[in-house]
Write a protein that holds these residues in place. Structure first.
Motif, PDB file in Angstrom:
ATOM      1  N   ILE A  89       6.258  -0.297   7.671  1.00  0.00           N
ATOM      2  CA  ILE A  89       5.746   1.032   7.347  1.00  0.00           C
ATOM      3  C   ILE A  89       6.902   2.001   7.196  1.00  0.00           C
ATOM      4  O   ILE A  89       7.692   2.179   8.110  1.00  0.00           O
ATOM      5  CB  ILE A  89       4.797   1.538   8.464  1.00  0.00           C
ATOM      6  N   ARG A  90       7.024   2.607   6.013  1.00  0.00           N
ATOM      7  CA  ARG A  90       8.132   3.540   5.762  1.00  0.00           C
ATOM      8  C   ARG A  90       7.623   4.743   5.000  1.00  0.00           C
ATOM      9  O   ARG A  90       6.826   4.602   4.092  1.00  0.00           O
ATOM     10  CB  ARG A  90       9.212   2.848   4.939  1.00  0.00           C
ATOM     11  N   THR A  91       8.104   5.908   5.384  1.00  0.00           N
ATOM     12  CA  THR A  91       7.705   7.143   4.715  1.00  0.00           C
ATOM     13  C   THR A  91       8.901   7.753   4.018  1.00  0.00           C
ATOM     14  O   THR A  91       9.981   7.846   4.586  1.00  0.00           O
ATOM     15  CB  THR A  91       7.123   8.144   5.728  1.00  0.00           C
ATOM     16  N   ASP A 104      -0.738   5.834  12.287  1.00  0.00           N
ATOM     17  CA  ASP A 104      -1.445   5.326  13.471  1.00  0.00           C
ATOM     18  C   ASP A 104      -2.487   4.294  13.072  1.00  0.00           C
ATOM     19  O   ASP A 104      -2.720   3.310  13.771  1.00  0.00           O
ATOM     20  CB  ASP A 104      -2.156   6.482  14.198  1.00  0.00           C
ATOM     21  N   THR A 105      -3.130   4.540  11.924  1.00  0.00           N
ATOM     22  CA  THR A 105      -4.157   3.607  11.463  1.00  0.00           C
ATOM     23  C   THR A 105      -3.535   2.372  10.826  1.00  0.00           C
ATOM     24  O   THR A 105      -4.088   1.274  10.894  1.00  0.00           O
ATOM     25  CB  THR A 105      -5.077   4.296  10.434  1.00  0.00           C
ATOM     26  N   LEU A 106      -2.372   2.546  10.213  1.00  0.00           N
ATOM     27  CA  LEU A 106      -1.741   1.424   9.522  1.00  0.00           C
ATOM     28  C   LEU A 106      -1.228   0.376  10.482  1.00  0.00           C
ATOM     29  O   LEU A 106      -1.204  -0.812  10.175  1.00  0.00           O
ATOM     30  CB  LEU A 106      -0.552   1.932   8.682  1.00  0.00           C
ATOM     31  N   ILE A 107      -0.819   0.816  11.670  1.00  0.00           N
ATOM     32  CA  ILE A 107      -0.039  -0.047  12.535  1.00  0.00           C
ATOM     33  C   ILE A 107      -0.742  -1.340  12.938  1.00  0.00           C
ATOM     34  O   ILE A 107      -0.083  -2.341  13.225  1.00  0.00           O
ATOM     35  CB  ILE A 107       0.451   0.747  13.761  1.00  0.00           C
ATOM     36  N   ALA A 120       3.506   0.551   3.009  1.00  0.00           N
ATOM     37  CA  ALA A 120       3.315  -0.473   4.050  1.00  0.00           C
ATOM     38  C   ALA A 120       2.930  -1.788   3.380  1.00  0.00           C
ATOM     39  O   ALA A 120       2.496  -1.803   2.231  1.00  0.00           O
ATOM     40  CB  ALA A 120       2.219  -0.045   5.028  1.00  0.00           C
ATOM     41  N   ARG A 121       3.119  -2.883   4.097  1.00  0.00           N
ATOM     42  CA  ARG A 121       2.740  -4.199   3.587  1.00  0.00           C
ATOM     43  C   ARG A 121       1.680  -4.785   4.502  1.00  0.00           C
ATOM     44  O   ARG A 121       1.773  -4.651   5.726  1.00  0.00           O
ATOM     45  CB  ARG A 121       3.920  -5.148   3.582  1.00  0.00           C
ATOM     46  N   LEU A 141       0.842  -1.188   0.000  1.00  0.00           N
ATOM     47  CA  LEU A 141       0.000   0.000   0.000  1.00  0.00           C
ATOM     48  C   LEU A 141       0.878   1.240   0.000  1.00  0.00           C
ATOM     49  O   LEU A 141       1.957   1.235   0.570  1.00  0.00           O
ATOM     50  CB  LEU A 141      -0.886   0.011   1.251  1.00  0.00           C
ATOM     51  N   CYS A 142       0.391   2.295  -0.670  1.00  0.00           N
ATOM     52  CA  CYS A 142       1.100   3.565  -0.622  1.00  0.00           C
ATOM     53  C   CYS A 142       0.093   4.675  -0.409  1.00  0.00           C
ATOM     54  O   CYS A 142      -0.966   4.694  -1.037  1.00  0.00           O
ATOM     55  CB  CYS A 142       1.863   3.814  -1.924  1.00  0.00           C
TER      56      CYS A 142
END
Lengths: 310, 413
Positions: free
Chosen positions: A233-235, A224-227, A304-305, A209-210
């Motif tokens: 998770i990388r920005t 916060d929602t992705l976790i 994120a995966r 996902l991006c």
């Protein structure tokens, strides 16, 4: 635009035909997409160009106006399309687009979900990446923009790879029919955290996902929602630095230190007009420096995966 | 349509490992990256012990493994991470505790931990798991409670990495391979970073049905990345100066199917040139050199016919691809990529031209190379050149006349 049809591939034998889409190149920063039409003309500061003169010529040709000025006819590619498309919204540019396609691991055959479509800049590159067996399903909540996007995809002949839908992804999520089928999801929304739970349902395990967001506060909330359901998770922020390159004639007489002498400003090679090389009295050195003005921040790309939970 | 999609995905990049496949093992969140090939005999060394990679076969990419104690000793076992839900609570705790804590009372005299090395070994012998050891270390630390929450997390993670290492099974694709090499052996890939690689692929308009010419002196990473985007269509032709092709080892890590491998070919620049200056004898000599190379790695060309299963036979629904995957790759070794380009293909390229060009050759003189390559490119074909050093690149290209309509010089900041 994409070489799915072998007759339309970039090749020595591919010539401009009536009805083809060409990219008219005036200058490196001045290009437009033109549909070739037997009876049409193109008018610009170089003069009047008859489309009929173009038909039968190879792509990449230099063509002349009635006044002797010239332009180039280039074969369209997603990169050129990004530079010529009409901006209905702010678009993504080549640096972000390339990185997204690579980092979402999009290859032929993939199923990609995108929201919002915007002006379709990224969508074109997604289509290229999934061709010929994959598909891009892209959504936007703005009906007019969806219509314009559909027209663009018709014009560039990628409609069989891209399906545009009117849908408010933040409010409704992605359609249930795609659950567990998406290889990658791309979000360019003002409140992506509202769409992330739905994205998690759409993705295959380990799917990518991006989320693209201009503001870091949006990034924080998205993370916060992705976790809960995502990992890795990388920005990133992709910044483009362009360089100004010039040939400098070194003044070879004076001994002390480096004397740059006169800077012979060569007209930038990128302009379509020709330029004679000035006679070099001493050996020239090529120097490069960053441009004083550069394109700045576009947005943060958060990847994120989906966790493998089974 | 969905079945075709699933078939295409299965052929291209399966999401589940199989015997003989290549994997990227990510130990402790990127601390250590190891490329491996899964087989009953392959092992991974963690600490001072070798662990069999057998348990990883048949697992989905993205799964994690930890060390567990079994009857025959420690082994790698798959574990499923829980869905983390209590962020709100953690945040509250964080905010209430943080106001008073700092490090004024901490003295670095190595006396804070009361458990000794022998104690830990004893626990291990008794079958304690890594997490249990970490908990014990925390309990026996005199200073742990005085630390900030952030610092406690850091301490816990550090101990976990040592006593409860995690192994993440990553799929080797252009992105992960490039990142791993950039971290471990950047010189081998000419310091080509993943965003630069992505730009090369974009700017050279690499897509299915393209004929892409590459000069790859970065170990095959570029060739592999292009082949991945071609998806078994078109061609990626690696060309080279002289008689010896450049090494392409990294291509083998990609887990390419036969279709994709068949699209990765090589041809000397002299062979591709429209006005060949080399005699027939020299071509034969080069062919012999290449044959010698192939002999040492015998190709299993007979396996190709067995592995080519027609699409109609594969009526598999999307959620269960494993059966098909193991069938396709039963032979273990797949067709070798990087075969000599056929005479047919070469004729076709001479007739149509290549649709784009990518050069990543840190050691070559770009300008003289380009002089020979220009005629091979089709009309209006895009090209992208990577060089680690700006000056060399600019020097070679800028101060010349050119047929260059557009010369974007983009550099990662």
């Amino acid at each position: 635009m994409l070489p799915i049809d072998p007759t339309k591939k970039i090749s020595f034998s591919h010539i401009v035909c009536d009805g083809d889409l060409v990219i008219v190149y005036e200058r490196h920063d001045n290009m437009k997409a033109v549909k070739v039409c037997q009876d049409s003309v193109l008018q610009n500061r170089f003069g009047v160009f008859k489309h009929s003169d173009w038909i039968g010529k190879p792509f990449g040709s230099k063509v002349f106006s009635n006044k002797g000025g010239f332009i180039y006819l280039l074969a369209p590619t997603p990169e050129l399309w990004t530079l010529v498309l009409s901006h209905r919204t702010q678009i993504l540019y080549i640096a972000d687009i390339s990185f997204v396609v690579m980092y979402l691991e999009i290859v032929p055959g993939c199923l990609v979900l995108e929201s919002g479509t915007g002006s379709g800049s990224l969508t074109m590159s997604l289509a290229r990446a999934v061709a010929p067996t994959g598909h891009v399903y892209t959504f936007d909540f703005h009906e007019q923009r969806v219509t314009s996007a559909r027209e663009d995809f018709e014009k560039t002949e990628v409609s069989n790879l891209v399906t545009v839908g009117v849908r408010d992804i933040q409010g409704e999520g992605f359609p249930e029919e795609f659950s567990g089928l998406a290889d990658s999801v791309f979000l360019d929304l003002p409140q992506p955290w509202l769409a992330i739970p739905s994205a998690a349902k759409m993705l295959k395990p380990d799917g990518a996902l991006c989320s693209f967001s201009p503001c870091i506060e949006q990034v924080q909330r998205a993370c916060d929602t992705l976790i809960s359901k995502f990992t890795d998770i990388r920005t990133f922020e992709v910044l483009l630095r362009t360089y100004e390159v010039q040939e400098v004639r070194m003044d070879c007489s004076q001994g002390d230190g480096v004397n740059l002498g006169s800077l012979i400003r060569k007209r930038r090679r990128r302009s379509g007009e020709g330029n004679n090389v000035q006679d070099n009295l001493s050996s020239p050195t090529v120097m490069a420096r960053p441009c004083s003005e550069a394109k700045g921040h576009t947005g943060y790309l958060t990847f994120a995966r989906l966790k493998c939970l089974s | 349509m969905s079945q075709n999609k699933s078939q295409a995905v299965i052929i291209q990049n399966p999401r589940v490992t199989w015997e003989g496949c290549s994997v990227l093992l990510d130990i402790n969140d990127g601390d250590r990256l190891v490329f491996a090939r899964l087989s009953a005999a392959s092992t991974l060394k963690i600490g001072n012990k070798n662990f069999s990679l057998q348990p990883l076969i048949g697992c989905p990419f993205g799964s994690s493994f930890q060390i567990e104690i079994g009857d025959k000793g420690p082994f790698l076992s798959r574990f499923v991470a829980s869905i983390e839900g209590n962020n709100a609570q953690e945040k509250e705790d964080f905010e209430s505790q943080e106001i008073s804590k700092d490090n004024r009372a901490l003295v670095d005299n190595n006396k804070a931990q009361s458990l000794t090395g022998e104690d830990i070994d004893a626990m291990r012998r008794q079958g304690a798991t890594g997490d249990e050891i970490v908990d014990a270390l925390i309990k026996n630390s005199a200073t742990f409670e005085k630390k900030t929450l952030f610092s406690q997390e850091k301490y816990k993670l550090k101990k976990q990495k040592k006593y409860a290492p995690k192994v993440l099974l990553r799929r080797p694709v252009a992105r992960s391979i490039c990142e791993a090499y950039f971290k471990k052996y950047p010189a081998r890939i000419g310091f080509l970073r993943v965003d630069t690689l992505s730009l090369l692929l974009s700017m050279a308009n690499v897509s299915a049905n393209s004929d892409v010419l590459v000069v790859d002196m970065v170990g095959g990473l570029l060739t592999g990345a292009v082949a991945e985007r071609l998806g078994g269509t078109g061609y990626v032709c690696g060309t080279y100066l002289g008689g010896t092709p450049y090494p392409m080892d990294i291509v083998r890590i990609f887990n390419f199917s036969d279709e994709v491998c068949n699209r990765i070919v090589r041809a000397a620049l002299t062979e591709l040139s429209l006005t060949p200056t080399v005699t027939l004898e020299q071509i034969h000599q080069q062919e012999n050199e290449l044959n010698m190379e192939c002999l040492s790695n015998p190709q299993m060309s007979s396996s190709v016919s067995i592995e080519e299963i027609s699409p109609s036979e594969k009526e598999i629904s999307v959620p269960v691809p494993e059966n098909v995957v193991s069938l396709v790759n039963k032979m273990g070794k797949s067709t070798k990529a990087g075969n000599k380009a056929s005479q047919q293909a070469i004729e076709l390229w001479k007739e149509n031209g290549f649709s784009s060009l990518i050069i990543a050759a840190p050691e070559l003189d770009i300008w003289s190379l380009l002089q020979d390559i220009w005629p091979l490119l089709s009309n209006s074909a895009p090209f992208a050149i990577y060089h680690q050093y700006l000056q060399k690149y600019a020097m070679d290209l800028l101060s010349r006349h050119g047929m260059l309509h557009r010369l974007p010089r983009v550099t990662p900041a």
